[in-house]
Motif scaffolding. Structure first.
Motif, PDB file in Angstrom:
ATOM      1  N   THR A 172       0.829  -1.209   0.000  1.00  0.00           N
ATOM      2  CA  THR A 172       0.000   0.000   0.000  1.00  0.00           C
ATOM      3  C   THR A 172       0.863   1.259   0.000  1.00  0.00           C
ATOM      4  O   THR A 172       0.362   2.353  -0.251  1.00  0.00           O
ATOM      5  CB  THR A 172      -0.930   0.021   1.223  1.00  0.00           C
ATOM      6  N   MET A 173       2.156   1.121   0.279  1.00  0.00           N
ATOM      7  CA  MET A 173       3.100   2.237   0.244  1.00  0.00           C
ATOM      8  C   MET A 173       4.231   1.869  -0.705  1.00  0.00           C
ATOM      9  O   MET A 173       4.645   0.709  -0.782  1.00  0.00           O
ATOM     10  CB  MET A 173       3.670   2.513   1.636  1.00  0.00           C
ATOM     11  N   GLY A 174       4.732   2.866  -1.432  1.00  0.00           N
ATOM     12  CA  GLY A 174       5.809   2.576  -2.367  1.00  0.00           C
ATOM     13  C   GLY A 174       6.499   3.833  -2.855  1.00  0.00           C
ATOM     14  O   GLY A 174       6.095   4.955  -2.526  1.00  0.00           O
ATOM     15  N   ASP A 175       7.542   3.641  -3.665  1.00  0.00           N
ATOM     16  CA  ASP A 175       8.348   4.756  -4.167  1.00  0.00           C
ATOM     17  C   ASP A 175       8.094   5.069  -5.638  1.00  0.00           C
ATOM     18  O   ASP A 175       8.757   5.932  -6.203  1.00  0.00           O
ATOM     19  CB  ASP A 175       9.842   4.435  -3.980  1.00  0.00           C
ATOM     20  N   HIS A 176       7.156   4.366  -6.258  1.00  0.00           N
ATOM     21  CA  HIS A 176       6.965   4.528  -7.700  1.00  0.00           C
ATOM     22  C   HIS A 176       5.538   4.943  -8.062  1.00  0.00           C
ATOM     23  O   HIS A 176       5.094   4.721  -9.189  1.00  0.00           O
ATOM     24  CB  HIS A 176       7.327   3.226  -8.413  1.00  0.00           C
ATOM     25  N   GLY A 177       4.837   5.518  -7.100  1.00  0.00           N
ATOM     26  CA  GLY A 177       3.480   5.965  -7.357  1.00  0.00           C
ATOM     27  C   GLY A 177       2.434   5.019  -6.803  1.00  0.00           C
ATOM     28  O   GLY A 177       2.760   3.990  -6.183  1.00  0.00           O
ATOM     29  N   TYR A 178       1.167   5.365  -7.053  1.00  0.00           N
ATOM     30  CA  TYR A 178       0.049   4.611  -6.488  1.00  0.00           C
ATOM     31  C   TYR A 178      -1.048   4.435  -7.531  1.00  0.00           C
ATOM     32  O   TYR A 178      -1.185   5.234  -8.459  1.00  0.00           O
ATOM     33  CB  TYR A 178      -0.549   5.355  -5.284  1.00  0.00           C
ATOM     34  N   TRP A 179      -1.845   3.394  -7.305  1.00  0.00           N
ATOM     35  CA  TRP A 179      -3.059   3.186  -8.088  1.00  0.00           C
ATOM     36  C   TRP A 179      -4.249   3.322  -7.154  1.00  0.00           C
ATOM     37  O   TRP A 179      -4.316   2.656  -6.125  1.00  0.00           O
ATOM     38  CB  TRP A 179      -3.064   1.797  -8.726  1.00  0.00           C
ATOM     39  N   LEU A 180      -5.157   4.184  -7.543  1.00  0.00           N
ATOM     40  CA  LEU A 180      -6.414   4.354  -6.809  1.00  0.00           C
ATOM     41  C   LEU A 180      -7.507   3.718  -7.660  1.00  0.00           C
ATOM     42  O   LEU A 180      -7.716   4.100  -8.816  1.00  0.00           O
ATOM     43  CB  LEU A 180      -6.712   5.844  -6.584  1.00  0.00           C
ATOM     44  N   LYS A 181      -8.204   2.722  -7.083  1.00  0.00           N
ATOM     45  CA  LYS A 181      -9.189   1.958  -7.842  1.00  0.00           C
ATOM     46  C   LYS A 181     -10.535   1.972  -7.146  1.00  0.00           C
ATOM     47  O   LYS A 181     -10.616   1.744  -5.931  1.00  0.00           O
ATOM     48  CB  LYS A 181      -8.720   0.506  -8.009  1.00  0.00           C
ATOM     49  N   ARG A 182     -11.556   2.240  -7.906  1.00  0.00           N
ATOM     50  CA  ARG A 182     -12.914   2.181  -7.369  1.00  0.00           C
ATOM     51  C   ARG A 182     -13.158   0.823  -6.740  1.00  0.00           C
ATOM     52  O   ARG A 182     -12.871  -0.217  -7.345  1.00  0.00           O
ATOM     53  CB  ARG A 182     -13.914   2.439  -8.488  1.00  0.00           C
ATOM     54  N   GLY A 183     -13.695   0.808  -5.512  1.00  0.00           N
ATOM     55  CA  GLY A 183     -13.801  -0.447  -4.785  1.00  0.00           C
ATOM     56  C   GLY A 183     -15.179  -1.054  -4.710  1.00  0.00           C
ATOM     57  O   GLY A 183     -15.321  -2.229  -4.385  1.00  0.00           O
ATOM     58  N   ASP A 184     -16.234  -0.277  -5.015  1.00  0.00           N
ATOM     59  CA  ASP A 184     -17.594  -0.783  -4.822  1.00  0.00           C
ATOM     60  C   ASP A 184     -18.103  -1.619  -5.985  1.00  0.00           C
ATOM     61  O   ASP A 184     -19.080  -2.345  -5.856  1.00  0.00           O
ATOM     62  CB  ASP A 184     -18.571   0.373  -4.558  1.00  0.00           C
TER      63      ASP A 184
END
Length: 263
Positions: free
Chosen positions: A106-118
């Motif tokens: 959930t933590m990283g140095d190369h960015g993040y992906w936010l994904k709809r969860g419902d």
């Protein structure tokens, strides 16, 4: 088999894949070699029909609820609507975590992906790449403004993007989208050209099959990242993908499962 109904997925749940999703369903219908009534899930919501067996790619909440009622009355539904109701992205993520499945951090140095969860993604805006924590916070706020309050955050993992497809415990195929350029959304290209890092494909199959059994989903697929050291993590798990790279083989495997569930 007696009375069989096949339900096509609503277009909104097949972003950039409408024809591919319809093609795999029709391929399965043809493999059954018997009359099958085919209808769109929007049509089914307005006029739910009973059947001895229902082959369904539906994802709309209302459709799944009506299909779940049919299951309660004894109808066999593939994939099970009762299972899909409890298989939103966030619910799947929690289930995989409980099963000890290899997931991205959930933590990283190369960015993040936010994904709809419902629910499953309906457009590229439901899956957003964020280059840092500040951009992630902004994207989360934008989700809330658009009425989305359930989401999943994954750190971006560097490595080969692998697309995999499965049916039950037997059929399993994997491919590298970077090799054929067949991407659903442009952000899938973020991992670049595939290096084809060696990895244990059998171990990946065992992990995703374990999730499928736990969730009671028979036709499924998803994505994984294979790191340079050969370790992998599952970044997506979906019910009934298009199987576009292996549609004929997959249709045979799905039809075989259906034939085992004769009514």
């Amino acid at each position: 088999m007696k009375n069989v109904l096949a339900i096509r997925r609503a277009d909104q749940f097949s972003p950039n894949s409408v024809e591919k999703d319809r093609a795999i369903l029709m391929a399965v219908v043809e493999k059954l070699e018997q009359p099958v009534r085919v209808m769109d899930e929007d049509e089914y919501v307005l006029q739910p029909l009973s059947a001895d067996l229902i082959i369904s790619m539906a994802r709309r909440k209302e459709t799944l609820q009506q299909l779940a009622q049919q299951e309660e009355l004894g109808t066999r539904v593939i994939n099970s609507a009762k299972s899909l109701i409890r298989a939103s992205r966030s619910q799947l993520q929690q289930a995989m975590r409980e099963l000890g499945v290899a997931l991205p951090a959930t933590m990283g140095d190369h960015g993040y992906w936010l994904k709809r969860g419902d629910m499953a993604a309906q457009s590229e805006h439901d899956v957003v790449f964020c280059k840092d924590a500040a951009e992630l916070a902004s994207a989360e706020a934008n989700f809330v403004l658009n009425g989305i309050t359930d989401w999943v955050v994954q750190a971006h993992e560097q490595g080969d993007l692998v697309k995999w497809y499965a049916v039950g415990d037997g059929f399993f195929k994997y491919y590298y989208p970077a090799d054929d350029g067949n991407f659903k959304f442009a952000d899938e290209k973020r991992n670049g050209a595939a290096h084809h890092y060696p990895f244990d494909a059998e171990a990946l199959h065992k992990e995703v099959a374990m999730v499928a059994r736990y969730m009671n989903i028979q036709v499924y697929g998803g994505d994984a990242i294979v790191r340079e050291d050969g370790s992998f993590c599952i970044i997506d798990f979906n019910d009934w993908p298009s199987f576009s790279r292996c549609a004929n083989e997959a249709a045979e495997a799905i039809a075989k499962i259906i034939s085992y569930d004769k009514v």
